[in-house]
Design a protein around this motif. Sequence first.
Motif, mmCIF file in Angstrom:
data_model
loop_
_atom_site.group_PDB
_atom_site.id
_atom_site.type_symbol
_atom_site.label_atom_id
_atom_site.label_comp_id
_atom_site.label_asym_id
_atom_site.label_seq_id
_atom_site.Cartn_x
_atom_site.Cartn_y
_atom_site.Cartn_z
ATOM 1 N N UNK A 165 50.557 6.632 35.662
ATOM 2 C CA UNK A 165 49.754 7.538 34.845
ATOM 3 C C UNK A 165 50.465 7.775 33.523
ATOM 4 N N UNK A 166 49.690 8.129 32.544
ATOM 5 C CA UNK A 166 50.194 8.394 31.202
ATOM 6 C C UNK A 166 49.479 9.617 30.665
ATOM 7 N N UNK A 167 50.235 10.548 30.100
ATOM 8 C CA UNK A 167 49.660 11.725 29.440
ATOM 9 C C UNK A 167 50.305 11.844 28.070
ATOM 10 N N UNK A 168 49.512 12.236 27.084
ATOM 11 C CA UNK A 168 50.030 12.456 25.740
ATOM 12 C C UNK A 168 49.491 13.780 25.217
ATOM 13 N N UNK A 169 50.261 14.376 24.304
ATOM 14 C CA UNK A 169 49.873 15.644 23.691
ATOM 15 C C UNK A 169 50.242 15.574 22.223
ATOM 16 N N UNK A 170 49.282 15.930 21.351
ATOM 17 C CA UNK A 170 49.517 15.829 19.908
ATOM 18 C C UNK A 170 49.766 17.171 19.233
ATOM 19 N N UNK A 171 50.001 18.196 20.022
ATOM 20 C CA UNK A 171 50.225 19.523 19.476
ATOM 21 C C UNK A 171 49.021 20.427 19.610
ATOM 22 N N UNK A 172 47.852 19.827 19.785
ATOM 23 C CA UNK A 172 46.629 20.602 19.982
ATOM 24 C C UNK A 172 45.863 20.165 21.216
ATOM 25 N N UNK A 173 45.704 18.860 21.360
ATOM 26 C CA UNK A 173 44.943 18.308 22.475
ATOM 27 C C UNK A 173 45.804 17.330 23.245
ATOM 28 N N UNK A 174 45.407 17.114 24.492
ATOM 29 C CA UNK A 174 46.103 16.157 25.331
ATOM 30 C C UNK A 174 45.118 15.218 25.991
ATOM 31 N N UNK A 175 45.613 14.033 26.330
ATOM 32 C CA UNK A 175 44.790 13.030 26.990
ATOM 33 C C UNK A 175 45.579 12.412 28.122
ATOM 34 N N UNK A 176 44.852 11.917 29.116
ATOM 35 C CA UNK A 176 45.492 11.235 30.238
ATOM 36 C C UNK A 176 44.808 9.902 30.470
ATOM 37 N N UNK A 177 45.613 8.929 30.820
ATOM 38 C CA UNK A 177 45.109 7.619 31.231
ATOM 39 C C UNK A 177 45.391 7.526 32.726
ATOM 40 N N UNK A 178 44.339 7.420 33.517
ATOM 41 C CA UNK A 178 44.524 7.415 34.963
ATOM 42 C C UNK A 178 44.863 6.015 35.475
ATOM 43 N N UNK A 179 45.159 5.886 36.768
ATOM 44 C CA UNK A 179 45.529 4.574 37.322
ATOM 45 C C UNK A 179 44.465 3.488 37.141
ATOM 46 N N UNK A 180 43.205 3.879 36.919
ATOM 47 C CA UNK A 180 42.128 2.914 36.700
ATOM 48 C C UNK A 180 41.975 2.539 35.236
ATOM 49 N N UNK A 181 42.814 3.110 34.356
ATOM 50 C CA UNK A 181 42.740 2.791 32.936
ATOM 51 C C UNK A 181 41.756 3.649 32.154
ATOM 52 N N UNK A 182 41.148 4.622 32.799
ATOM 53 C CA UNK A 182 40.192 5.504 32.129
ATOM 54 C C UNK A 182 40.947 6.612 31.387
ATOM 55 N N UNK A 183 40.522 6.895 30.151
ATOM 56 C CA UNK A 183 41.154 7.934 29.346
ATOM 57 C C UNK A 183 40.229 9.146 29.298
ATOM 58 N N UNK A 184 40.823 10.323 29.468
ATOM 59 C CA UNK A 184 40.044 11.571 29.412
ATOM 60 C C UNK A 184 40.896 12.650 28.778
ATOM 61 N N UNK A 185 40.228 13.647 28.233
ATOM 62 C CA UNK A 185 40.933 14.769 27.625
ATOM 63 C C UNK A 185 41.469 15.683 28.721
#
Length: 148
Positions: A88-108
């Motif tokens: 899994x991958x999660x990122x945060x830009x200071x305001x919003x965050x997103x995650x990439x799940x094991x299936x490759x789908x990205x969501x806020x």
Amino acid sequence: MFSKRFLALAVPGLMLVGGWQSLSAQTLDEILSKHAEALGGKDALEALRNSTAEHDIVVPGGLTGKHKSYFKYPNKLRSEMDFKVMQSLSVFDGEKGWAKDPNGQVRELAGAELENIQSELYFSLYAYLFPERAKGKVEYLGTEKTDG
């Protein structure tokens, strides 16, 4: 904004700084001051602009993996977890965050997931030592005695 994960990591570290016996007789300011010194001093921490951390994860049931986080001052964070059978991958830009799940789908990110990555950023900023960097609260709750 504190996570149980941080407390599980921080308390043993604080015990090493001054020993559990002397920790109970200190004020919060004394504990945080010793903690900052053990990390290289407040000046060094204040100058820190980027960092990388990596640690092993063991979850109930025996699943093991690695966690890596990359911090870029003042408010960007990338958090990766690799359990070999899933990543899994999660990122945060200071305001919003997103995650990439094991299936490759990205969501806020929202709810507890967003709070967790904001909490990780709070500690990456050492905001508990520099309150002007991020909103949060540090409180000394005393000590508890346990059997052994």
